[in-house]
Design a protein around this motif. Structure first.
Motif, PDB file in Angstrom:
ATOM      1  N   THR A  63       0.966  -0.934  -0.204  1.00 32.55           N
ATOM      2  CA  THR A  63       0.330   0.139  -0.281  1.00 32.55           C
ATOM      3  C   THR A  63       0.627   1.429   0.056  1.00 32.55           C
ATOM      4  O   THR A  63       1.109   2.239  -0.682  1.00 32.55           O
ATOM      5  N   ALA A  64       1.801   1.258   0.678  1.00 32.95           N
ATOM      6  CA  ALA A  64       2.621   2.708   1.023  1.00 32.95           C
ATOM      7  C   ALA A  64       3.496   2.864   0.001  1.00 32.95           C
ATOM      8  O   ALA A  64       3.184   4.327  -0.806  1.00 32.95           O
ATOM      9  N   PHE A  71      -8.223   5.728  -4.246  1.00 37.63           N
ATOM     10  CA  PHE A  71      -8.788   5.261  -3.439  1.00 37.63           C
ATOM     11  C   PHE A  71      -9.266   5.942  -2.871  1.00 37.63           C
ATOM     12  O   PHE A  71      -9.159   7.031  -2.120  1.00 37.63           O
ATOM     13  N   ASP A  72     -10.811   5.454  -2.114  1.00 36.82           N
ATOM     14  CA  ASP A  72     -11.075   6.349  -1.785  1.00 36.82           C
ATOM     15  C   ASP A  72     -11.763   6.894  -0.400  1.00 36.82           C
ATOM     16  O   ASP A  72     -10.489   5.409  -0.223  1.00 36.82           O
ATOM     17  N   SER A  77     -11.106   1.663  -5.837  1.00 33.74           N
ATOM     18  CA  SER A  77     -10.564   2.558  -6.418  1.00 33.74           C
ATOM     19  C   SER A  77     -11.527   1.805  -7.522  1.00 33.74           C
ATOM     20  O   SER A  77     -11.015   0.634  -7.979  1.00 33.74           O
ATOM     21  N   THR A  78     -12.384   2.574  -8.426  1.00 30.00           N
ATOM     22  CA  THR A  78     -13.581   2.026  -9.104  1.00 30.00           C
ATOM     23  C   THR A  78     -13.025   1.752 -11.002  1.00 30.00           C
ATOM     24  O   THR A  78     -12.953   0.677 -11.335  1.00 30.00           O
ATOM     25  N   SER A  79     -11.828   1.912 -10.787  1.00 28.07           N
ATOM     26  CA  SER A  79     -11.319   2.876 -12.091  1.00 28.07           C
ATOM     27  C   SER A  79     -10.239   2.343 -13.145  1.00 28.07           C
ATOM     28  O   SER A  79      -9.504   3.363 -12.392  1.00 28.07           O
ATOM     29  N   ASN A  80      -9.479   1.420 -13.502  1.00 33.52           N
ATOM     30  CA  ASN A  80      -7.986   1.491 -13.289  1.00 33.52           C
ATOM     31  C   ASN A  80      -8.029   0.319 -14.273  1.00 33.52           C
ATOM     32  O   ASN A  80      -8.445  -0.665 -14.960  1.00 33.52           O
ATOM     33  N   PRO A  93     -11.564  -2.350 -11.035  1.00 39.80           N
ATOM     34  CA  PRO A  93     -11.465  -2.305  -9.874  1.00 39.80           C
ATOM     35  C   PRO A  93     -10.277  -2.938  -8.666  1.00 39.80           C
ATOM     36  O   PRO A  93      -9.982  -3.647  -8.827  1.00 39.80           O
ATOM     37  N   PHE A  94      -9.415  -1.604  -7.994  1.00 37.64           N
ATOM     38  CA  PHE A  94      -9.459  -2.655  -6.642  1.00 37.64           C
ATOM     39  C   PHE A  94      -9.664  -2.268  -5.140  1.00 37.64           C
ATOM     40  O   PHE A  94     -10.145  -1.332  -5.503  1.00 37.64           O
TER      41      PHE A  94
END
Length: 282
Positions: A63-64, A71-72, A77-80, A93-94
């Motif tokens: 993550t870091a 991300f919200d 995260s909806t669209s990548n 999504p992620f």
């Protein structure tokens, strides 16, 4: 006329071949399939392929360092854009902070193969996306059942001289071979019928105990293919948190797989890993 038919056949074969997408993977010592992936043309990630999910996920350890996925507040995260082996997928999504297999930065799931035939070829260490069904010569068909999008196959276990047919959830993220659900374990008194190889005791914050036991089942049959002395796991104790039996990565790698586009049939045949020693979970 004959030349025209020959040319048409060559063009057709070429079109089918070009419609295939080959995705190489690295099989780790934990039996996970890792795929080299670029996300949003910025993040180079090793993602574990997971047949038990659709979307992508980033592990807490990664993550870091991941900056190119936004991300919200709920960690979504909806669209990548995802690029693998020269191919691109959009709107993937992620999820953030979701545990993944060792050596991976996260996971990627079945959206890569949405409405397509999925081949998992452990002999050549690649996933193949097919537009049409490839040859299934030498393969054996097994029905696939669905529960909330998850894929289940029936497996026959021989325990203490009795045969039990039971549905198992395909789970390529579980490093072990097979894990029995709590209901099956209790109903069939596995703690009395199986010889324990190892066990681990865990407690939650309330002091309730769960014990993970590893044992061997004398014979397991998958689509008619028989495996002997299969390493299996099950839980005993106060905590009940295993609702499904898992058909893990150590079992999956022993077969090559072709799964049709609507996920109702899986064809399998033994892979080069079929007779390997079973993985032991610590």
């Amino acid at each position: 006329m004959k030349r025209s038919l020959t040319l048409l056949m060559m063009l057709t074969i070429g079109t089918v071949a070009s419609a295939q997408v080959h995705i190489p993977f690295r099989l780790t010592k934990y039996n996970n399939m890792l795929i080299k992936t670029v996300v949003n043309e910025r993040e180079s990630l090793d993602l574990m392929f997971q047949v038990a999910m659709d979307d992508g996920a980033i592990s807490p350890e990664a993550t870091a360092k991941v900056k190119g996925i936004v991300f919200d507040n709920d960690g979504y995260s909806t669209s990548n854009k995802v690029q693998i082996a020269g191919q691109s997928w959009k709107d993937i999504p992620f999820i953030n902070n979701q545990y993944s297999g060792q050596e991976s930065d996260g996971k990627i799931g079945m959206l890569l193969f949405k409405n397509k035939v999925l081949e998992i070829n452990y002999d050549s260490a690649e996933l193949v996306r097919h537009e049409v069904m490839p040859s299934i010569e030498g393969y054996v068909a097994m029905p696939v059942k669905h529960r909330n999008g998850a894929m289940f196959i029936d497996v026959v276990s021989e325990i203490a001289g009795e045969s039990y047919t039971h549905p198992f959830y395909l789970q390529s993220g579980y490093a072990g071979a097979m894990l029995y659900d709590d209901r099956f374990s209790e109903k069939n008194v596995l703690s009395e019928k199986l010889v324990t190889i190892s066990e681990k005791e865990l407690k939650n914050s309330a002091g309730k105990i769960v014990i993970t036991k590893t044992a061997e089942v004398s014979k397991v049959s998958v689509g008619g293919f028989e495996l002997n002395n299969v390493a299996v796991g099950y839980f005993v104790g106060e905590l009940k948190n295993q609702p499904f039996s898992l058909f893990g990565a150590d079992m999956m790698k022993r077969f090559n797989w072709i799964i049709n586009a609507d996920r109702t049939i899986a064809w399998i045949k033994p892979s080069k890993h079929y007779k390997e020693e079973f993985f032991r979970l610590n």
